[in-house]
Design an enzyme around this catalytic site. Sequence first.
Site, PDB file in Angstrom:
ATOM      1  N   LYS A  50       0.818  -1.216   0.000  1.00 30.06           N
ATOM      2  CA  LYS A  50       0.000   0.000   0.000  1.00 30.06           C
ATOM      3  C   LYS A  50       0.854   1.269   0.000  1.00 30.06           C
ATOM      4  CE  LYS A  50      -0.752   0.413   4.993  1.00 30.06           C
ATOM      5  NZ  LYS A  50       0.088   1.618   5.147  1.00 30.06           N
ATOM      6  N   THR A  51       2.020   1.229   0.635  1.00 25.35           N
ATOM      7  CA  THR A  51       2.885   2.416   0.630  1.00 25.35           C
ATOM      8  C   THR A  51       3.313   2.760  -0.789  1.00 25.35           C
ATOM      9  OG1 THR A  51       3.694   1.912   2.854  1.00 25.35           O
ATOM     10  CG2 THR A  51       5.047   3.377   1.503  1.00 25.35           C
ATOM     11  N   ASP A 242      -3.704   7.467   4.867  1.00 21.77           N
ATOM     12  CA  ASP A 242      -3.110   6.146   5.060  1.00 21.77           C
ATOM     13  C   ASP A 242      -3.599   5.559   6.384  1.00 21.77           C
ATOM     14  OD1 ASP A 242      -1.513   3.922   4.700  1.00 21.77           O
ATOM     15  OD2 ASP A 242       0.315   4.896   5.428  1.00 21.77           O
ATOM     16  N   GLU A 243      -3.610   4.236   6.499  1.00 23.14           N
ATOM     17  CA  GLU A 243      -4.022   3.527   7.714  1.00 23.14           C
ATOM     18  C   GLU A 243      -5.378   4.034   8.210  1.00 23.14           C
ATOM     19  OE1 GLU A 243      -2.489   0.986   8.561  1.00 23.14           O
ATOM     20  OE2 GLU A 243      -0.332   1.174   8.302  1.00 23.14           O
ATOM     21  N   GLN A 273      -7.258  -5.291   9.779  1.00 19.25           N
ATOM     22  CA  GLN A 273      -6.172  -4.943  10.688  1.00 19.25           C
ATOM     23  C   GLN A 273      -6.546  -3.772  11.598  1.00 19.25           C
ATOM     24  OE1 GLN A 273      -1.986  -5.412   9.152  1.00 19.25           O
ATOM     25  NE2 GLN A 273      -2.994  -5.375   7.160  1.00 19.25           N
ATOM     26  N   ARG A 627       2.372 -11.475  10.044  1.00 17.81           N
ATOM     27  CA  ARG A 627       3.717 -10.900  10.248  1.00 17.81           C
ATOM     28  C   ARG A 627       4.791 -11.863   9.746  1.00 17.81           C
ATOM     29  NH1 ARG A 627       2.326  -6.657   9.510  1.00 17.81           N
ATOM     30  NH2 ARG A 627       0.350  -7.667   9.146  1.00 17.81           N
TER      31      ARG A 627
END
Length: 685
Positions: A50-51, A242-243, A273, A627
Amino acid sequence: MTRYVIKRPLSAGEPDDLARYRTDLNKEQYRVALAPPGAALVVAGAGSGKTRVITYRVAYLIEQGVAPARIMLATFTNRAAREMLRRVEMLTGGGRTQRVWGGTFHRIANLILRRHAESIGYMANYTILDSEDAKDFVSACVDLAGVDTRARRFPKAEVLQDIISFANNTDRPIEDVIAHRYPHFEPLTDSVKRVDSVYMERKRETNVMDYDDLLLNWKRLLMEKSAIANLYAEQFEHILVDEYQDTNKLQAEIIDLLAVRHRNVMVVGDDAQSIFAWRGAEFTNIYEFPKRYPEAQMYRLETNYRSTPEILALANVSIASNRKQFPKTLRAARESRGAMPALLPCRDVDQQAAFIAARVLELRDEGIALEEMAVLYRSHYHSLELQLELTRRGIPYRIRSGVRFFEQAHIKDVIAYLRVITNPRDELAWKRILRLIPQIGPATANRIWEQLSYAPDPLALVRREDFQAAPRTKGSGWTEFLSLVEALVTDENRSSPARQIELILARGYEAYLAHTYENAEARLEDLRQLARYSVGFASTEEFLSELSLLATERYGAPQAVTGEDVVMGSEEDELLTLTSVHQAKGLEWRVVFLIWAADGKFPSPRSLRDAEGEEEERRLWYVALTRAADQLYITYPLMVTDYNRQTVLQKPSRFVTEVPPELYDIWTLEEENVIAPTEEEKYLN
């Protein structure tokens, strides 16, 4: 007056100079980066890049002629914004990104408030209080509000801060926050509200703002000052967040107010998340975004570049049990490595710790650096036995979930009582527990210790009715303290650290936690787990000796351990990571151990009190699974020992059993005795 808008349409096709976008991005990412104007919800699965998408989206807007100053990029850290804009600079060339409004919500709020503070009663040179300054300010306001803190124990400044901050960020009345998060303070609700009122007024009078005020006052500008609101609604032609799943209600309201003119708002996040409701994040912000923006296009990023297909298969099936979600299926970009996620029922917590330590050493011998491995857990106290095992074996580690377990203030407080009982001449322990008594400060504690230090038996002296240094202040808590000491030194309790810890909690320390810490319940869990762990020791002396391992360097003299120290010496970059799942979000490791995957531990019993709690816990589980890049080990103890030395059988977590067993490789643990190397051999190796 005639208003003329210069229209700069984005190209529907692919310009020649943007051909690299198709080369650098996958199809899902490409669609987002070159999306047409309008509202957009980008559901970005774990490890889906996504970044990179946000970076290319900003670059695309600039290359299509959007002025950088008309782009707002809200991120959750200023570092993330700087890194994204640095990459945009590399893509676009020149110095155009310097004018993009990029950073955290609070940074952007500060930039705007410096321009317009006077319109809401502040001067432009206002000071921003950091957390410690704000705590001191709140303490002063308790006195100014005329609250009699001696009549009954009033919440400490840290707790008051949490109540006020949570109310501000969730847009809820203080009385609601107290009722749901701090019900034991309900009789004090009016006093807390009075402190909040004084706090707000004093900040205005002294021209200071705390962290929350930046957002509150930004919203005030947009709500109350139409000219200013129109200015920024017009200026921010494109807004990217973002987020977004981690935004609170206040942040979402600000975005909606800014996007009212152009409605070109692109929010990027993963509903699966969303794990920070406990600190005010609002899951409905992302889940109900399509309701607030019915015209919004939805994009999904489902190609995962981090994990193996086997790990993703487990994660996909796990999160599918949630009712409230945007369905997605992560697909692995990587080839299978043939390793299924391993599920390991362990005999008890000691075997769980022993397995992890042994496996970590094996993996390191196989060429995987400690830096590429992590142990994840739901709650900080779950790492207790493991920290001791790693210390015994000389495996260096770092803690990402806060200070080391035994260096937390509440752990040190309770251990100080045990130290005094076993060694009545322990000056530091005496001074620590004396300061825990209401209205006894450092000066009085020093005076009491001076008397005790000359006594052949300090414990006997402190319990005498004619003890000269005893404080005589009414309500000082001295009587309760003496009662606790009497109970601790009885024959029944003197050699049982578990019973001693339970007594300390029941005779005042549990109440002290509630009035002192905003996370009192989590700290209480830590102490109860400490009591359970201590059951395995024949005496308090033996228990304290074991704990002293954590305060000793491997090849040096004993010294105190601080929260940032490494327990054992090693290369600076050779550290195993121990972390709570919350602290692990956004990170990745080649090998992940997820421990205490047991019923009553993960999910947390506290989280299941709320209707939405189980789904948030499952999202937390999903974060833990995703993770891991190459190997995932899930462990839980089959038996635990309670305070009465009774063995209690444990079941695996519901998150373990709700997926088909064929998704796991179930391991059976066996043990063999090996000759441990001497300290000299370890050193030579």
